[in-house]
Motif scaffolding. Structure first.
Motif, PDB file in Angstrom:
ATOM      1  N   GLU A 246      -2.823   2.353  14.823  1.00  0.00           N
ATOM      2  CA  GLU A 246      -4.185   2.729  14.427  1.00  0.00           C
ATOM      3  C   GLU A 246      -4.642   4.010  15.120  1.00  0.00           C
ATOM      4  O   GLU A 246      -5.538   4.698  14.626  1.00  0.00           O
ATOM      5  CB  GLU A 246      -5.146   1.582  14.742  1.00  0.00           C
ATOM      6  CG  GLU A 246      -4.989   0.389  13.807  1.00  0.00           C
ATOM      7  CD  GLU A 246      -5.874  -0.766  14.189  1.00  0.00           C
ATOM      8  OE1 GLU A 246      -6.329  -0.806  15.363  1.00  0.00           O
ATOM      9  OE2 GLU A 246      -6.126  -1.645  13.337  1.00  0.00           O
TER      10      GLU A 246
ATOM     11  N   GLN B  62      -0.056  -8.297   9.929  1.00  0.00           N
ATOM     12  CA  GLN B  62      -0.817  -7.224  10.586  1.00  0.00           C
ATOM     13  C   GLN B  62       0.074  -6.007  10.823  1.00  0.00           C
ATOM     14  O   GLN B  62      -0.333  -4.868  10.585  1.00  0.00           O
ATOM     15  CB  GLN B  62      -1.369  -7.710  11.922  1.00  0.00           C
ATOM     16  CG  GLN B  62      -2.524  -8.687  11.837  1.00  0.00           C
ATOM     17  CD  GLN B  62      -2.918  -9.192  13.213  1.00  0.00           C
ATOM     18  OE1 GLN B  62      -2.957  -8.431  14.177  1.00  0.00           O
ATOM     19  NE2 GLN B  62      -3.195 -10.477  13.321  1.00  0.00           N
TER      20      GLN B  62
ATOM     21  N   GLU C 148       0.905  -4.356   7.284  1.00  0.00           N
ATOM     22  CA  GLU C 148      -0.235  -3.687   6.658  1.00  0.00           C
ATOM     23  C   GLU C 148      -0.683  -2.463   7.452  1.00  0.00           C
ATOM     24  O   GLU C 148      -1.082  -1.449   6.870  1.00  0.00           O
ATOM     25  CB  GLU C 148      -1.373  -4.690   6.488  1.00  0.00           C
ATOM     26  CG  GLU C 148      -1.045  -5.757   5.443  1.00  0.00           C
ATOM     27  CD  GLU C 148      -2.013  -6.921   5.442  1.00  0.00           C
ATOM     28  OE1 GLU C 148      -2.823  -7.019   6.385  1.00  0.00           O
ATOM     29  OE2 GLU C 148      -1.960  -7.737   4.504  1.00  0.00           O
ATOM     30  N   THR C 149      -0.601  -2.536   8.780  1.00  0.00           N
ATOM     31  CA  THR C 149      -1.010  -1.388   9.594  1.00  0.00           C
ATOM     32  C   THR C 149      -0.009  -0.247   9.456  1.00  0.00           C
ATOM     33  O   THR C 149      -0.391   0.928   9.364  1.00  0.00           O
ATOM     34  CB  THR C 149      -1.151  -1.786  11.068  1.00  0.00           C
ATOM     35  OG1 THR C 149      -2.031  -2.905  11.176  1.00  0.00           O
ATOM     36  CG2 THR C 149      -1.707  -0.637  11.889  1.00  0.00           C
ATOM     37  N   SER C 150       1.277  -0.576   9.435  1.00  0.00           N
ATOM     38  CA  SER C 150       2.294   0.457   9.263  1.00  0.00           C
ATOM     39  C   SER C 150       2.154   1.135   7.903  1.00  0.00           C
ATOM     40  O   SER C 150       2.229   2.366   7.797  1.00  0.00           O
ATOM     41  CB  SER C 150       3.689  -0.153   9.413  1.00  0.00           C
ATOM     42  OG  SER C 150       4.697   0.817   9.272  1.00  0.00           O
ATOM     43  N   GLU C 151       1.939   0.345   6.858  1.00  0.00           N
ATOM     44  CA  GLU C 151       1.766   0.916   5.513  1.00  0.00           C
ATOM     45  C   GLU C 151       0.514   1.784   5.436  1.00  0.00           C
ATOM     46  O   GLU C 151       0.525   2.857   4.832  1.00  0.00           O
ATOM     47  CB  GLU C 151       1.679  -0.211   4.483  1.00  0.00           C
ATOM     48  CG  GLU C 151       2.983  -0.965   4.272  1.00  0.00           C
ATOM     49  CD  GLU C 151       2.837  -2.148   3.324  1.00  0.00           C
ATOM     50  OE1 GLU C 151       3.862  -2.680   2.881  1.00  0.00           O
ATOM     51  OE2 GLU C 151       1.676  -2.544   3.032  1.00  0.00           O
ATOM     52  N   LYS C 152      -0.556   1.321   6.064  1.00  0.00           N
ATOM     53  CA  LYS C 152      -1.826   2.047   6.000  1.00  0.00           C
ATOM     54  C   LYS C 152      -1.755   3.364   6.767  1.00  0.00           C
ATOM     55  O   LYS C 152      -2.246   4.395   6.297  1.00  0.00           O
ATOM     56  CB  LYS C 152      -2.943   1.164   6.582  1.00  0.00           C
ATOM     57  CG  LYS C 152      -4.316   1.840   6.619  1.00  0.00           C
ATOM     58  CD  LYS C 152      -5.368   0.901   7.205  1.00  0.00           C
ATOM     59  CE  LYS C 152      -5.092   0.615   8.667  1.00  0.00           C
ATOM     60  NZ  LYS C 152      -6.153  -0.237   9.280  1.00  0.00           N
ATOM     61  N   THR C 153      -1.127   3.348   7.941  1.00  0.00           N
ATOM     62  CA  THR C 153      -1.113   4.539   8.799  1.00  0.00           C
ATOM     63  C   THR C 153       0.108   5.426   8.569  1.00  0.00           C
ATOM     64  O   THR C 153       0.142   6.558   9.039  1.00  0.00           O
ATOM     65  CB  THR C 153      -1.117   4.118  10.282  1.00  0.00           C
ATOM     66  OG1 THR C 153       0.069   3.344  10.558  1.00  0.00           O
ATOM     67  CG2 THR C 153      -2.343   3.281  10.612  1.00  0.00           C
ATOM     68  N   ARG C 154       1.125   4.876   7.881  1.00  0.00           N
ATOM     69  CA  ARG C 154       2.405   5.561   7.684  1.00  0.00           C
ATOM     70  C   ARG C 154       3.034   5.923   9.029  1.00  0.00           C
ATOM     71  O   ARG C 154       3.602   6.997   9.215  1.00  0.00           O
ATOM     72  CB  ARG C 154       2.251   6.793   6.792  1.00  0.00           C
ATOM     73  CG  ARG C 154       1.709   6.449   5.415  1.00  0.00           C
ATOM     74  CD  ARG C 154       1.849   7.580   4.425  1.00  0.00           C
ATOM     75  NE  ARG C 154       1.220   7.204   3.157  1.00  0.00           N
ATOM     76  CZ  ARG C 154       1.298   7.914   2.037  1.00  0.00           C
ATOM     77  NH1 ARG C 154       1.962   9.063   2.031  1.00  0.00           N
ATOM     78  NH2 ARG C 154       0.708   7.502   0.928  1.00  0.00           N
TER      79      ARG C 154
ATOM     80  N   ARG D 290       0.842  -1.198   0.000  1.00  0.00           N
ATOM     81  CA  ARG D 290       0.000   0.000   0.000  1.00  0.00           C
ATOM     82  C   ARG D 290       0.879   1.251   0.000  1.00  0.00           C
ATOM     83  O   ARG D 290       0.623   2.217  -0.697  1.00  0.00           O
ATOM     84  CB  ARG D 290      -0.885  -0.019   1.251  1.00  0.00           C
ATOM     85  CG  ARG D 290      -1.904   1.108   1.305  1.00  0.00           C
ATOM     86  CD  ARG D 290      -2.572   1.131   2.681  1.00  0.00           C
ATOM     87  NE  ARG D 290      -3.173  -0.141   3.034  1.00  0.00           N
ATOM     88  CZ  ARG D 290      -4.456  -0.437   2.846  1.00  0.00           C
ATOM     89  NH1 ARG D 290      -5.266   0.452   2.292  1.00  0.00           N
ATOM     90  NH2 ARG D 290      -4.924  -1.598   3.200  1.00  0.00           N
ATOM     91  N   PHE D 291       1.944   1.222   0.774  1.00  0.00           N
ATOM     92  CA  PHE D 291       2.895   2.321   0.841  1.00  0.00           C
ATOM     93  C   PHE D 291       4.206   1.732   1.333  1.00  0.00           C
ATOM     94  O   PHE D 291       4.229   1.032   2.334  1.00  0.00           O
ATOM     95  CB  PHE D 291       2.404   3.409   1.804  1.00  0.00           C
ATOM     96  CG  PHE D 291       3.353   4.566   1.936  1.00  0.00           C
ATOM     97  CD1 PHE D 291       3.342   5.592   1.008  1.00  0.00           C
ATOM     98  CD2 PHE D 291       4.264   4.617   2.982  1.00  0.00           C
ATOM     99  CE1 PHE D 291       4.231   6.661   1.124  1.00  0.00           C
ATOM    100  CE2 PHE D 291       5.145   5.682   3.110  1.00  0.00           C
ATOM    101  CZ  PHE D 291       5.129   6.710   2.176  1.00  0.00           C
TER     102      PHE D 291
END
Length: 475
Positions: free
Chosen positions: A153, A173, A176-182, A48-49
């Motif tokens: 989050e 998890q 994906e959470t790190s990529e989503k939240t930056r 994602r990022f």
């Protein structure tokens, strides 16, 4: 017996066994559950990022909440309280008296008291209520991923003790959470910051060992008495983690430094592993001996303990090999091995002494000193002497903490990112899987989703940083 019913009964038996020793239910699930289909190698296509090399916005004053004040947490409070640009705003532990005791590290330096949180869900309350930039987690292993995910989050960067995750699902998890939240998710692998490890990392990057072909790391540390000590780890949680399937329970101290030397996730990746464990020849017997004079230990008798020695070998995408060992019961000299073997040279430290060669002759002591003078990276030259005075495993803990804060304050990429946290931690569940299948090979997920081919190693200079000062240290 039908396959589904057999699987159900196996899972029921595992759960009942774990409950008998008082292991928290969520920890039992982390250790024994089978991975879901979502834990597949690719888990989607592109990231994602890409968090590798990511520089978050600068934070002039880093407001920290520290969770877990048992074995490791108090030291973190002490070290962080010495770094300018840090404000420890909150302290949390399941036991309220621990949070209160940790305040002394702040008040002794004339710093403001932190808000105290305690109880089973005190960490959630702290994350929700406090205005924090960084969560520093020193809890038992089974809480590392839940805390890290929850913190990211809620808009916090995370620094978590090792291992960062216990299952492949948990590794994903985190990613994906790190990529989503930056938000950064750094595993606090302090051994990457030890002086010889940093020297050899810089030498490897400069090509002094030629092409690295093979590397070895380990965690060989006799913890038998500590793990069985009622006054050691709270509720005997670390001993309980040794009950169940067998693999490399604690891979990252040995793996982290050599993974950096081999540019894992930044030019190469771990491809697959093979793992083998001995039987347990000590923990079961220790439980039996202690139970003879103390009925408390009856709960640990007759359990399936992990094998005393685990050896895991890894092959990388570029055809290089790694060996990682785990042994926390044998009466051996402490060792992390840290061995690098290249086409032009060799280095090894553990057990002491440090050894480097560029041929068949070992570098003499005087020449080794010159190598330290010329090839120690700027980071260590800048803060190493202060770190030795502060302490914390010889100073490497303080180097790690100072570097983390300096990067956050100056908006620099971290030396360890979420892909490192996931890749180094995943050896735990994958080694268990290989051991259970008679040491069959097991694929290692690419948590970067292909970005390892273009990701660049983090610069070990102080470019853009180095301006974070340290409060006066007594000699």
């Amino acid at each position: 017996m039908k396959p589904n019913r057999r699987k159900f009964l196996q899972q029921l038996a595992l759960g009942t066994s774990a409950m008998a020793v008082g292991l928290p239910s969520f920890a039992t699930e982390s250790i024994n559950r089978e991975e879901t289909p979502s834990a597949a190698d690719h888990r989607g296509s592109a990231p994602r990022f890409n968090m590798s090399g990511y520089a978050a916005p600068k934070i002039d004053k880093v407001r920290i909440g520290i969770i877990g004040l048992g074995m490791r947490g108090p030291g973190a409070v002490s070290r962080m309280s010495m770094i300018e640009g840090v404000e420890i705003k909150a302290l949390c532990d399941k036991l309220p008296e621990r949070a209160t005791k940790a305040q002394k590290y702040l008040t002794d330096k004339g710093l403001p008291k932190a808000k105290e949180y305690s109880g089973e869900n005190g960490w959630k309350e702290m994350i929700e209520k406090e205005d924090l930039d960084l969560i520093y987690s020193c809890t038992p292993w089974y809480l590392h991923t839940p805390i890290a995910v929850y913190a990211m989050e809620h808009g916090r960067h995370v620094a978590t003790e090792v291992p960062a995750a216990l299952t492949i699902d948990e590794c994903w998890q985190l990613v994906e959470t790190s990529e989503k939240t930056r938000k950064h998710c750094m595993m606090l692998e302090n051994c990457c910051y030890d002086f010889f490890e940093m020297l050899t990392l810089n030498m490897a990057r400069q090509g002094l060992f030629g092409e690295l072909v093979h590397a070895e790391g380990a965690y060989i540390h006799n913890l038998l008495d500590l793990n069985f000590n009622k006054k050691g780890y709270y509720d005997m949680w670390r001993l309980k983690q040794n009950i169940g399937s067998s693999g490399n329970l604690y891979p990252t101290h040995g793996l982290g430094p050599i993974a950096q030397c081999l540019d894992i996730n930044r030019g190469d990746k771990m491809d697959y592993l093979v793992s083998m464990s001995s039987n347990d020849f000590q923990m079961g017997k220790e439980a039996e001996e202690r139970a003879k004079t103390d009925e408390f230990y009856n709960q640990f008798v007759g359990k399936k303990y992990r094998g005393n020695m685990n050896t895991t070998t890894v092959r990388t995408a570029k055809g290089k090999t790694m060996m990682i060992q785990h042994d926390v019961t044998s009466p051996r000299i402490y060792s992390r091995i840290h061995l690098l073997s290249g086409t032009k040279g060799f280095a090894s430290k553990w057990p002491d002494p440090e050894r480097i060669s560029f041929g068949e002759e070992l570098v003499k002591e005087a020449d080794l000193k010159k190598l330290y003078e010329t090839h120690t990276p700027p980071l260590i030259k800048h803060v190493g002497d202060i770190a030795k005075k502060v302490g914390g495993h010889g100073g490497m803990d303080f180097i790690m903490d100072w570097r983390l804060i300096d990067c956050l304050r100056n908006g620099l990429p971290l030396d360890q990112d979420v892909y490192d946290a996931a890749a180094w931690s995943c050896i735990l569940p994958l080694s268990e899987k290989s051991v259970a299948k008679r040491s069959s090979s097991v694929d290692i997920p690419d948590f970067t989703k292909g970005s390892w081919t273009s990701n660049k190693p983090v610069n070990l200079t102080l470019d853009g940083g180095g301006n974070t000062t340290v409060r006066s240290i007594k000699s």
